[in-house]
Design a protein around this motif. Structure first.
Motif, PDB file in Angstrom:
ATOM      1  N   TYR A  30       0.769  -1.198   0.023  1.00  0.00           N
ATOM      2  CA  TYR A  30       0.059  -0.144  -0.128  1.00  0.00           C
ATOM      3  C   TYR A  30       0.776   1.208  -0.029  1.00  0.00           C
ATOM      4  O   TYR A  30       0.637   2.092  -0.756  1.00  0.00           O
ATOM      5  CB  TYR A  30      -1.208  -0.097   1.108  1.00  0.00           C
ATOM      6  CG  TYR A  30      -2.139   1.172   1.013  1.00  0.00           C
ATOM      7  CD1 TYR A  30      -3.264   0.828   0.659  1.00  0.00           C
ATOM      8  CD2 TYR A  30      -1.767   2.412   1.787  1.00  0.00           C
ATOM      9  CE1 TYR A  30      -4.226   1.991   0.619  1.00  0.00           C
ATOM     10  CE2 TYR A  30      -2.386   3.455   1.783  1.00  0.00           C
ATOM     11  CZ  TYR A  30      -3.926   3.225   1.040  1.00  0.00           C
ATOM     12  OH  TYR A  30      -4.791   4.148   0.865  1.00  0.00           O
ATOM     13  N   TYR A  34       0.586   3.990  -2.972  1.00  0.00           N
ATOM     14  CA  TYR A  34      -0.059   5.261  -2.225  1.00  0.00           C
ATOM     15  C   TYR A  34       0.666   6.134  -2.813  1.00  0.00           C
ATOM     16  O   TYR A  34       0.210   7.457  -2.887  1.00  0.00           O
ATOM     17  CB  TYR A  34      -0.200   5.162  -0.778  1.00  0.00           C
ATOM     18  CG  TYR A  34      -0.558   6.478  -0.381  1.00  0.00           C
ATOM     19  CD1 TYR A  34      -1.989   6.866  -0.166  1.00  0.00           C
ATOM     20  CD2 TYR A  34       0.498   7.088   0.491  1.00  0.00           C
ATOM     21  CE1 TYR A  34      -2.300   7.866   0.468  1.00  0.00           C
ATOM     22  CE2 TYR A  34      -0.028   8.493   1.131  1.00  0.00           C
ATOM     23  CZ  TYR A  34      -1.350   8.765   1.148  1.00  0.00           C
ATOM     24  OH  TYR A  34      -1.565  10.235   1.728  1.00  0.00           O
ATOM     25  N   ARG A  38      -0.271   9.834  -4.539  1.00  0.00           N
ATOM     26  CA  ARG A  38       0.116  11.078  -3.844  1.00  0.00           C
ATOM     27  C   ARG A  38       0.597  11.883  -4.749  1.00  0.00           C
ATOM     28  O   ARG A  38       0.452  13.052  -4.953  1.00  0.00           O
ATOM     29  CB  ARG A  38       0.835  10.764  -2.714  1.00  0.00           C
ATOM     30  CG  ARG A  38       1.305  12.155  -1.882  1.00  0.00           C
ATOM     31  CD  ARG A  38       2.008  11.857  -0.851  1.00  0.00           C
ATOM     32  NE  ARG A  38       3.309  11.776  -0.880  1.00  0.00           N
ATOM     33  CZ  ARG A  38       4.279  12.462  -1.297  1.00  0.00           C
ATOM     34  NH1 ARG A  38       4.142  13.577  -1.489  1.00  0.00           N
ATOM     35  NH2 ARG A  38       5.634  11.894  -1.573  1.00  0.00           N
ATOM     36  N   TRP A  63      -6.029  11.619  -1.291  1.00  0.00           N
ATOM     37  CA  TRP A  63      -5.040  10.561  -1.834  1.00  0.00           C
ATOM     38  C   TRP A  63      -5.635   9.374  -1.460  1.00  0.00           C
ATOM     39  O   TRP A  63      -5.648   8.127  -2.235  1.00  0.00           O
ATOM     40  CB  TRP A  63      -3.750  10.905  -1.331  1.00  0.00           C
ATOM     41  CG  TRP A  63      -3.061  12.319  -1.652  1.00  0.00           C
ATOM     42  CD1 TRP A  63      -3.404  12.799  -2.547  1.00  0.00           C
ATOM     43  CD2 TRP A  63      -2.010  13.028  -1.151  1.00  0.00           C
ATOM     44  NE1 TRP A  63      -2.808  14.140  -2.573  1.00  0.00           N
ATOM     45  CE2 TRP A  63      -2.193  14.071  -1.590  1.00  0.00           C
ATOM     46  CE3 TRP A  63      -1.523  12.512   0.374  1.00  0.00           C
ATOM     47  CZ2 TRP A  63      -1.068  15.137  -1.270  1.00  0.00           C
ATOM     48  CZ3 TRP A  63      -0.512  13.591   0.637  1.00  0.00           C
ATOM     49  CH2 TRP A  63      -0.043  14.785  -0.004  1.00  0.00           C
ATOM     50  N   ASN A  64      -5.901   9.086  -0.029  1.00  0.00           N
ATOM     51  CA  ASN A  64      -6.566   7.837   0.427  1.00  0.00           C
ATOM     52  C   ASN A  64      -7.677   7.258  -0.629  1.00  0.00           C
ATOM     53  O   ASN A  64      -7.779   6.403  -0.832  1.00  0.00           O
ATOM     54  CB  ASN A  64      -6.310   7.662   1.889  1.00  0.00           C
ATOM     55  CG  ASN A  64      -5.218   7.315   2.429  1.00  0.00           C
ATOM     56  OD1 ASN A  64      -4.635   6.350   2.412  1.00  0.00           O
ATOM     57  ND2 ASN A  64      -4.506   8.277   3.428  1.00  0.00           N
ATOM     58  N   TRP A  68      -7.980   3.979  -2.791  1.00  0.00           N
ATOM     59  CA  TRP A  68      -9.026   3.089  -2.526  1.00  0.00           C
ATOM     60  C   TRP A  68     -10.023   2.825  -3.456  1.00  0.00           C
ATOM     61  O   TRP A  68     -10.558   1.448  -3.915  1.00  0.00           O
ATOM     62  CB  TRP A  68      -9.535   3.085  -1.087  1.00  0.00           C
ATOM     63  CG  TRP A  68      -8.980   2.755  -0.138  1.00  0.00           C
ATOM     64  CD1 TRP A  68      -8.088   3.386   1.062  1.00  0.00           C
ATOM     65  CD2 TRP A  68      -8.620   1.268   0.269  1.00  0.00           C
ATOM     66  NE1 TRP A  68      -7.284   2.572   1.818  1.00  0.00           N
ATOM     67  CE2 TRP A  68      -7.510   1.332   1.367  1.00  0.00           C
ATOM     68  CE3 TRP A  68      -8.886  -0.050  -0.088  1.00  0.00           C
ATOM     69  CZ2 TRP A  68      -6.961   0.066   1.841  1.00  0.00           C
ATOM     70  CZ3 TRP A  68      -8.323  -1.285   0.106  1.00  0.00           C
ATOM     71  CH2 TRP A  68      -7.542  -0.964   1.266  1.00  0.00           C
TER      72      TRP A  68
END
Length: 167
Positions: A30, A34, A38, A63-64, A68
């Motif tokens: 992740y 991620y 980002r 961003w998360n 997801w």
């Protein structure tokens, strides 16, 4: 021909495996992946002083959420394509009408994958967030191969199959 039906089923199963593996890798690693999201959304690797920096998203929550969403779409693509492969496999020796109607889930799965890798990566990431300007954080080439492969598979799979005639 049974061989053609087997190849079509295998190709759909292979695309399912691919999408599920991509989703799995994004969950297991992740943090690395991620960082990709980002950098793209924050536009911190685009050309200095570009006039479109107002588009940058600098919220970690966004961003998360975006990452997801990507994982959800990858997973959904994989699951739908896996169900499509199963449906095709269960209808391998069925009439042409039944086998051809079993292809619907493959079309849907490819459609979801296309929305992710073309619309998400090429249109939104590539053009809206100018991912093409970033050397290290540019996923357009990989996305291109993903959606072109999906399109090639669905074009072949969607070709009408006739009855088996004793294959």
């Amino acid at each position: 021909m049974l061989a053609v039906r087997l190849v079509k089923t295998s190709m759909v199963a292979s695309t399912a495996l691919f999408a599920l593996l991509v989703a799995f890798n994004n969950m297991v690693d992740y943090g690395s992946n991620y960082e990709f999201v980002r950098h793209v959304l924050s536009m911190d690797a685009t050309f200095p002083g570009n006039a479109l920096m107002a588009r940058a998203v600098t919220s970690p929550a966004a961003w998360n959420g975006a990452f997801w969403t990507i994982i959800l779409l990858e997973s959904t693509t994989g699951v739908v394509l896996a169900l499509a492969a199963l449906r095709l496999a269960l209808n391998l020796r069925a009439s042409a009408a039944r086998f051809n109607s079993a292809k619907t889930l493959a079309v849907i799965g490819v459609g979801i994958g296309f929305l992710l890798w073309f619309t998400g990566f090429m249109v939104v990431g590539g053009e809206w967030f100018l991912m093409w300007q970033a050397k290290a954080w540019n996923g357009q080439q990989a996305a291109f191969w993903f959606y072109i492969t999906l399109l090639a598979v669905v074009i072949f799979v969607n070709q009408a199959d006739g009855d088996l005639d004793g294959d």
